[in-house]
Motif scaffolding. Structure first.
Motif, PDB file in Angstrom:
ATOM      1  N   VAL A  23       0.484  -5.901   8.359  1.00  0.00           N
ATOM      2  CA  VAL A  23       1.677  -5.391   7.227  1.00  0.00           C
ATOM      3  C   VAL A  23       1.917  -4.151   7.156  1.00  0.00           C
ATOM      4  CG1 VAL A  23       2.693  -6.166   5.059  1.00  0.00           C
ATOM      5  CG2 VAL A  23       1.351  -7.706   6.221  1.00  0.00           C
ATOM      6  N   LYS A  24       3.214  -3.558   7.728  1.00  0.00           N
ATOM      7  CA  LYS A  24       3.323  -2.245   7.673  1.00  0.00           C
ATOM      8  C   LYS A  24       4.357  -1.910   6.810  1.00  0.00           C
ATOM      9  CE  LYS A  24       2.281  -1.521  12.622  1.00  0.00           C
ATOM     10  NZ  LYS A  24       2.887  -1.065  14.041  1.00  0.00           N
ATOM     11  N   GLN A  25       3.898  -0.856   5.635  1.00  0.00           N
ATOM     12  CA  GLN A  25       4.832  -0.626   4.581  1.00  0.00           C
ATOM     13  C   GLN A  25       5.394   0.805   4.584  1.00  0.00           C
ATOM     14  OE1 GLN A  25       2.818  -1.577   0.898  1.00  0.00           O
ATOM     15  NE2 GLN A  25       4.244  -0.616  -0.215  1.00  0.00           N
ATOM     16  N   SER A  26       6.543   1.186   4.104  1.00  0.00           N
ATOM     17  CA  SER A  26       6.938   2.517   4.224  1.00  0.00           C
ATOM     18  C   SER A  26       7.971   2.666   2.988  1.00  0.00           C
ATOM     19  CB  SER A  26       7.810   2.908   5.614  1.00  0.00           C
ATOM     20  OG  SER A  26       8.603   2.100   5.690  1.00  0.00           O
ATOM     21  N   PRO A  27       8.183   3.520   2.432  1.00  0.00           N
ATOM     22  CA  PRO A  27       7.535   4.972   2.706  1.00  0.00           C
ATOM     23  C   PRO A  27       6.083   4.874   2.000  1.00  0.00           C
ATOM     24  CG  PRO A  27       9.034   5.324   0.944  1.00  0.00           C
ATOM     25  CD  PRO A  27       9.317   4.060   1.392  1.00  0.00           C
ATOM     26  N   GLN A  28       5.363   6.039   2.273  1.00  0.00           N
ATOM     27  CA  GLN A  28       3.867   5.919   1.295  1.00  0.00           C
ATOM     28  C   GLN A  28       4.036   6.422   0.130  1.00  0.00           C
ATOM     29  OE1 GLN A  28       1.446   8.842   3.827  1.00  0.00           O
ATOM     30  NE2 GLN A  28      -0.503   8.319   2.353  1.00  0.00           N
ATOM     31  N   SER A  29       5.284   7.399   0.025  1.00  0.00           N
ATOM     32  CA  SER A  29       5.434   8.059  -1.100  1.00  0.00           C
ATOM     33  C   SER A  29       7.071   8.022  -1.248  1.00  0.00           C
ATOM     34  CB  SER A  29       4.806   9.107  -1.636  1.00  0.00           C
ATOM     35  OG  SER A  29       5.132  10.396  -0.789  1.00  0.00           O
ATOM     36  N   LEU A  30       7.441   8.004  -2.803  1.00  0.00           N
ATOM     37  CA  LEU A  30       8.833   7.782  -3.222  1.00  0.00           C
ATOM     38  C   LEU A  30       9.109   8.393  -4.307  1.00  0.00           C
ATOM     39  CD1 LEU A  30      11.653   6.670  -2.089  1.00  0.00           C
ATOM     40  CD2 LEU A  30      11.126   4.556  -3.250  1.00  0.00           C
ATOM     41  N   ILE A  31      10.171   9.340  -4.583  1.00  0.00           N
ATOM     42  CA  ILE A  31      10.589  10.048  -5.900  1.00  0.00           C
ATOM     43  C   ILE A  31      11.858   9.708  -5.998  1.00  0.00           C
ATOM     44  CG2 ILE A  31      11.109  12.111  -7.122  1.00  0.00           C
ATOM     45  CD1 ILE A  31       8.662  13.316  -5.346  1.00  0.00           C
ATOM     46  N   LYS A  50      15.675   8.795 -12.680  1.00  0.00           N
ATOM     47  CA  LYS A  50      16.031   7.597 -13.437  1.00  0.00           C
ATOM     48  C   LYS A  50      17.572   7.316 -13.160  1.00  0.00           C
ATOM     49  CE  LYS A  50      16.569   6.820 -18.279  1.00  0.00           C
ATOM     50  NZ  LYS A  50      16.358   7.369 -19.787  1.00  0.00           N
ATOM     51  N   GLY A  51      17.588   5.940 -13.076  1.00  0.00           N
ATOM     52  CA  GLY A  51      18.653   5.079 -12.990  1.00  0.00           C
ATOM     53  C   GLY A  51      19.256   4.844 -11.394  1.00  0.00           C
ATOM     54  N   GLY A  52      18.439   5.692 -10.479  1.00  0.00           N
ATOM     55  CA  GLY A  52      18.663   5.333  -9.184  1.00  0.00           C
ATOM     56  C   GLY A  52      17.857   4.346  -8.581  1.00  0.00           C
ATOM     57  N   ILE A  53      18.164   3.888  -7.356  1.00  0.00           N
ATOM     58  CA  ILE A  53      17.403   2.641  -6.633  1.00  0.00           C
ATOM     59  C   ILE A  53      16.492   3.232  -5.845  1.00  0.00           C
ATOM     60  CG2 ILE A  53      18.141   0.858  -5.018  1.00  0.00           C
ATOM     61  CD1 ILE A  53      21.028   1.304  -5.598  1.00  0.00           C
ATOM     62  N   SER A  54      15.236   2.234  -5.928  1.00  0.00           N
ATOM     63  CA  SER A  54      14.057   2.506  -5.153  1.00  0.00           C
ATOM     64  C   SER A  54      13.982   1.528  -4.076  1.00  0.00           C
ATOM     65  CB  SER A  54      12.864   2.444  -6.249  1.00  0.00           C
ATOM     66  OG  SER A  54      12.924   3.595  -7.245  1.00  0.00           O
ATOM     67  N   ILE A  55      13.902   1.760  -2.854  1.00  0.00           N
ATOM     68  CA  ILE A  55      13.749   0.775  -1.899  1.00  0.00           C
ATOM     69  C   ILE A  55      12.532   1.045  -1.011  1.00  0.00           C
ATOM     70  CG2 ILE A  55      14.879  -0.067   0.262  1.00  0.00           C
ATOM     71  CD1 ILE A  55      17.412   1.040  -0.590  1.00  0.00           C
ATOM     72  N   GLY A  79       8.960   4.017 -16.422  1.00  0.00           N
ATOM     73  CA  GLY A  79       7.938   3.117 -16.523  1.00  0.00           C
ATOM     74  C   GLY A  79       7.721   2.373 -15.361  1.00  0.00           C
ATOM     75  N   ASP A  80       8.633   2.465 -14.333  1.00  0.00           N
ATOM     76  CA  ASP A  80       8.395   1.623 -13.007  1.00  0.00           C
ATOM     77  C   ASP A  80       7.367   2.804 -12.188  1.00  0.00           C
ATOM     78  OD1 ASP A  80      11.893   1.028 -12.850  1.00  0.00           O
ATOM     79  OD2 ASP A  80      10.228  -0.217 -13.823  1.00  0.00           O
ATOM     80  N   SER A  81       7.141   3.772 -12.607  1.00  0.00           N
ATOM     81  CA  SER A  81       6.141   4.683 -11.825  1.00  0.00           C
ATOM     82  C   SER A  81       5.060   4.005 -11.529  1.00  0.00           C
ATOM     83  CB  SER A  81       6.127   6.147 -12.327  1.00  0.00           C
ATOM     84  OG  SER A  81       7.368   6.768 -12.447  1.00  0.00           O
ATOM     85  N   ALA A  82       4.558   3.774 -10.473  1.00  0.00           N
ATOM     86  CA  ALA A  82       3.314   3.076  -9.963  1.00  0.00           C
ATOM     87  C   ALA A  82       3.307   2.865  -8.492  1.00  0.00           C
ATOM     88  CB  ALA A  82       3.540   1.533 -10.763  1.00  0.00           C
ATOM     89  N   THR A  83       2.151   2.078  -8.125  1.00  0.00           N
ATOM     90  CA  THR A  83       1.975   1.940  -6.784  1.00  0.00           C
ATOM     91  C   THR A  83       2.169   0.612  -6.586  1.00  0.00           C
ATOM     92  OG1 THR A  83       0.343   3.620  -6.512  1.00  0.00           O
ATOM     93  CG2 THR A  83       0.334   1.936  -4.777  1.00  0.00           C
ATOM     94  N   GLY A 129       0.476   0.412   0.577  1.00  0.00           N
ATOM     95  CA  GLY A 129       1.225   0.867  -0.561  1.00  0.00           C
ATOM     96  C   GLY A 129       2.053   1.892  -0.507  1.00  0.00           C
ATOM     97  N   THR A 130       2.977   2.052  -1.724  1.00  0.00           N
ATOM     98  CA  THR A 130       3.891   3.060  -1.936  1.00  0.00           C
ATOM     99  C   THR A 130       3.750   3.511  -3.196  1.00  0.00           C
ATOM    100  OG1 THR A 130       5.480   2.128  -0.254  1.00  0.00           O
ATOM    101  CG2 THR A 130       6.406   3.737  -1.998  1.00  0.00           C
ATOM    102  N   SER A 131       3.541   4.781  -3.439  1.00  0.00           N
ATOM    103  CA  SER A 131       3.366   5.407  -4.582  1.00  0.00           C
ATOM    104  C   SER A 131       4.803   5.882  -5.081  1.00  0.00           C
ATOM    105  CB  SER A 131       2.516   6.596  -4.468  1.00  0.00           C
ATOM    106  OG  SER A 131       2.332   7.352  -5.986  1.00  0.00           O
ATOM    107  N   LEU A 132       5.332   5.183  -6.046  1.00  0.00           N
ATOM    108  CA  LEU A 132       6.765   5.627  -6.679  1.00  0.00           C
ATOM    109  C   LEU A 132       6.587   6.433  -8.058  1.00  0.00           C
ATOM    110  CD1 LEU A 132       9.752   4.918  -6.860  1.00  0.00           C
ATOM    111  CD2 LEU A 132       9.317   2.926  -8.238  1.00  0.00           C
TER     112      LEU A 132
END
Lengths: 114, 112
Positions: A4-12, A15-20, A83-87, A107-110
């Motif tokens: 299982v390959k996950q991307s991205p490794q980290s994401l910034i 607030k109010g934006g869309i995380s993918i 509050g969504d900041s997490a892995t 994992g992705t660190s958001l």
């Protein structure tokens, strides 16, 4: 070999934006695709999960999109909050004799900026 | 009700020593899983219990690792002759059959 390959490794995200976050898998026998959220010092907690008979599942601000032919699935977090900041981990499993061991992405660190 | 608990929360040991990690699953959950989480490596499946039996031990990395479960409840993961590469967070999860896995907070093992 990462099944299982996950991307991205980290994401910034602001607030109010869309995380993918995206995941791809190889084993077509997988039949269960959960997303877990993990805060520092805590164990992972199930966020949302999908089975391959549907292409999308939505729970509140969280949506899984599933593309069986491409063997890919993604997590969308709408209106991202600090509050969504997490892995976030994607995972996949197949059911065998009551055993549903999970195969995990890396994992992705958001980070959601206020 | 109470969630999955693990003890100790942190364990520091010297190379070559044996360690025991404990998991108390949610009452009534017949399935129990052990995973290992290393930095940058995601989570790695170790072993699965159904009741007291372990039909899938395929993830145990070496014969230094063993686990048991008694009374269909508490499980102990034992690592003998610990090595530095054993340093990781060891997570336990429990579930009803084919359902959501609930994770404990993990035991952080550091081997000096």
């Amino acid at each position: 070999q990462q099944q299982v390959k996950q991307s991205p490794q980290s994401l910034i995200v602001q607030k109010g934006g869309i995380s993918i976050i995206n995941c791809a898998y190889e084993n077509t026998a997988f039949d269960y695709f959960p997303w877990y959220q993990q805060f520092p010092g805590k164990g992972p907690a199930l966020l949302i999960a999908i089975r391959p008979d549907v292409s999308e599942k939505k729970e509140g601000r969280f949506t899984i999109s599933f593309n069986k032919s491409a063997k890919q699935f993604s997590l969308h977090i709408m209106d991202s909050q600090p509050g969504d900041s997490a892995t976030y981990f994607c995972a996949a499993s197949m059911y065998g004799g009551n055993n549903r061991k999970l195969i995990w992405g890396l994992g992705t660190s958001l980070a959601v900026n206020p | 009700g109470a969630g999955v608990s693990q003890s100790p929360s942190n364990k520091v040991t010297e190379k070559g020593k044996d360690v025991e990690l404990r998991c108390d699953p949610i009452s009534g959950h017949t399935a129990l899983y052990w995973y290992r989480q290393s930095l940058g490596q995601g989570l790695e499946f170790l072993i699965y219990f159904q009741g007291n039996s372990a039909p899938d031990k395929s993830g145990l990395p070496s014969d230094r690792f063993s686990a048991e479960r008694t009374g269909g409840s508490v499980s102990t993961l034992t690592i003998q002759r610990t090595q530095q590469e054993d340093s990781a967070v060891y997570l336990c999860a429990s579930s009803r059959l084919d359902n959501e896995q609930f994770f404990g907070p993990g035991t952080r093992l550091t081997v000096l």
